[in-house]
Design a protein around this motif. Structure first.
Motif, mmCIF file in Angstrom:
data_model
loop_
_atom_site.group_PDB
_atom_site.id
_atom_site.type_symbol
_atom_site.label_atom_id
_atom_site.label_comp_id
_atom_site.label_asym_id
_atom_site.label_seq_id
_atom_site.Cartn_x
_atom_site.Cartn_y
_atom_site.Cartn_z
ATOM 1 N N TYR A 296 -23.065 -25.846 6.507
ATOM 2 C CA TYR A 296 -23.951 -24.747 6.122
ATOM 3 C C TYR A 296 -24.056 -24.739 4.600
ATOM 4 O O TYR A 296 -23.051 -24.578 3.910
ATOM 5 C CB TYR A 296 -23.399 -23.406 6.612
ATOM 6 C CG TYR A 296 -23.228 -23.347 8.114
ATOM 7 C CD1 TYR A 296 -24.259 -22.901 8.934
ATOM 8 C CD2 TYR A 296 -22.038 -23.766 8.713
ATOM 9 C CE1 TYR A 296 -24.113 -22.860 10.318
ATOM 10 C CE2 TYR A 296 -21.880 -23.729 10.092
ATOM 11 C CZ TYR A 296 -22.919 -23.277 10.886
ATOM 12 O OH TYR A 296 -22.761 -23.249 12.244
ATOM 13 N N VAL A 297 -25.275 -24.893 4.089
ATOM 14 C CA VAL A 297 -25.506 -24.932 2.645
ATOM 15 C C VAL A 297 -25.217 -23.557 2.047
ATOM 16 O O VAL A 297 -25.544 -22.522 2.638
ATOM 17 C CB VAL A 297 -26.957 -25.348 2.340
ATOM 18 C CG1 VAL A 297 -27.250 -25.279 0.843
ATOM 19 C CG2 VAL A 297 -27.218 -26.756 2.860
ATOM 20 N N ILE B 49 -17.070 -16.152 -5.275
ATOM 21 C CA ILE B 49 -17.856 -15.740 -4.112
ATOM 22 C C ILE B 49 -19.037 -16.692 -4.000
ATOM 23 O O ILE B 49 -19.768 -16.911 -4.975
ATOM 24 C CB ILE B 49 -18.355 -14.288 -4.235
ATOM 25 C CG1 ILE B 49 -17.177 -13.325 -4.321
ATOM 26 C CG2 ILE B 49 -19.262 -13.935 -3.058
ATOM 27 C CD1 ILE B 49 -17.573 -11.879 -4.522
ATOM 28 N N ILE B 50 -19.200 -17.264 -2.814
ATOM 29 C CA ILE B 50 -20.365 -18.073 -2.498
ATOM 30 C C ILE B 50 -21.032 -17.429 -1.283
ATOM 31 O O ILE B 50 -20.459 -16.554 -0.640
ATOM 32 C CB ILE B 50 -19.995 -19.551 -2.217
ATOM 33 C CG1 ILE B 50 -19.019 -19.658 -1.041
ATOM 34 C CG2 ILE B 50 -19.402 -20.186 -3.476
ATOM 35 C CD1 ILE B 50 -18.676 -21.103 -0.647
ATOM 36 N N ARG B 51 -22.275 -17.849 -0.983
ATOM 37 C CA ARG B 51 -22.968 -17.286 0.178
ATOM 38 C C ARG B 51 -23.615 -18.400 0.983
ATOM 39 O O ARG B 51 -24.331 -19.244 0.441
ATOM 40 C CB ARG B 51 -24.029 -16.278 -0.255
ATOM 41 C CG ARG B 51 -24.692 -15.538 0.916
ATOM 42 C CD ARG B 51 -25.633 -14.471 0.426
ATOM 43 N NE ARG B 51 -26.838 -15.030 -0.158
ATOM 44 C CZ ARG B 51 -27.944 -15.359 0.535
ATOM 45 N NH1 ARG B 51 -27.994 -15.191 1.834
ATOM 46 N NH2 ARG B 51 -28.993 -15.849 -0.101
ATOM 47 N N ALA B 52 -23.351 -18.385 2.289
ATOM 48 C CA ALA B 52 -23.975 -19.353 3.187
ATOM 49 C C ALA B 52 -25.432 -18.942 3.405
ATOM 50 O O ALA B 52 -25.718 -17.780 3.711
ATOM 51 C CB ALA B 52 -23.228 -19.406 4.515
ATOM 52 N N LEU B 53 -26.362 -19.900 3.247
ATOM 53 C CA LEU B 53 -27.786 -19.592 3.378
ATOM 54 C C LEU B 53 -28.220 -19.497 4.836
ATOM 55 O O LEU B 53 -29.213 -18.839 5.149
ATOM 56 C CB LEU B 53 -28.615 -20.634 2.627
ATOM 57 C CG LEU B 53 -28.304 -20.733 1.130
ATOM 58 C CD1 LEU B 53 -29.171 -21.781 0.462
ATOM 59 C CD2 LEU B 53 -28.481 -19.382 0.449
ATOM 60 N N THR B 54 -27.512 -20.170 5.724
ATOM 61 C CA THR B 54 -27.661 -19.976 7.170
ATOM 62 C C THR B 54 -26.269 -19.717 7.712
ATOM 63 O O THR B 54 -25.274 -20.134 7.112
ATOM 64 C CB THR B 54 -28.282 -21.204 7.869
ATOM 65 O OG1 THR B 54 -27.483 -22.348 7.586
ATOM 66 C CG2 THR B 54 -29.702 -21.452 7.395
#
Length: 196
Positions: free
Chosen positions: A91-92, A106-111
């Motif tokens: 998941y990108v 903190i990162i965020r999954a785009l899907t």
């Protein structure tokens, strides 16, 4: 011989040990789907001017319905590409923010995976007592998430003369490559920290 019966080593027992074992299994089952392997790629150029890629690997865990993930800054800071893996699917992700001082990003999954869980923070966290059992769920290099059990061996708000920005728990949870960024729980299943 005094007529005492001593159970053989490895003999299945009852009581507290099996209760502890069941609790570790329960916490792992409850929170496994929140943990992901974090990967980051960095583009570099060698002395001959040829490009090559360096990859960093760690662990992380979901903290929101929107796909926010906590992980270690030293894994993802300055990366050209970030993604997480769960159950063999990538998941990108995008970088949201980094704090090099605490080594937390903190990162965020785009899907998002269809069935992921996210971990919640408590409003009034209590430090686990020294000697308490705690456990981590981490992704060792190339492995699916698994639990590790250890003890709280201390906690610090300063190191030598340096004041730390938060309380750091010390523990004897085994730690190997790819496990930075793993969530740490007490045996009530509450999130008490992460491996940095």
């Amino acid at each position: 011989w005094l007529g005492l019966t001593v159970p053989a080593v490895g003999t299945p027992g009852t009581g507290d040990f099996l209760s502890l074992q069941r609790r570790v299994v329960e916490i792992f089952g409850e929170h496994r789907s929140s943990v992901v392997r974090v990967k980051a790629a960095f583009q570099r150029v060698n002395e001959e001017g040829e490009p090559y890629t360096v990859q960093q690997v760690g662990s992380g865990f979901f903290i929101s319905r929107e796909g926010h993930i906590l992980t270690n800054t030293n894994v993802v800071f300055g990366a050209d590409r970030i993604w997480v893996e769960r159950d063999g699917i990538a998941y990108v992700c995008e970088a949201i923010g980094h704090d090099p001082l605490t080594n937390i990003s903190i990162i965020r999954a785009l899907t998002l995976p269809a069935d992921y869980e996210f971990l919640r923070f408590t409003d009034k966290p209590e430090l686990p007592a020294i000697g308490s059992f705690i456990m981590a769920i981490s992704c060792q290099l190339g492995m699916d998430p698994g639990p590790s059990l250890g003890l709280v061996t201390g906690w610090n708000t300063q190191y030598v003369e340096r004041i730390l920005p938060t309380v750091y728990l010390r523990s004897d949870i085994p730690y190997d490559g790819g496990e930075g960024g793993s969530p740490v729980f007490d045996l009530n299943g509450a999130l008490v920290g992460m491996i940095v």
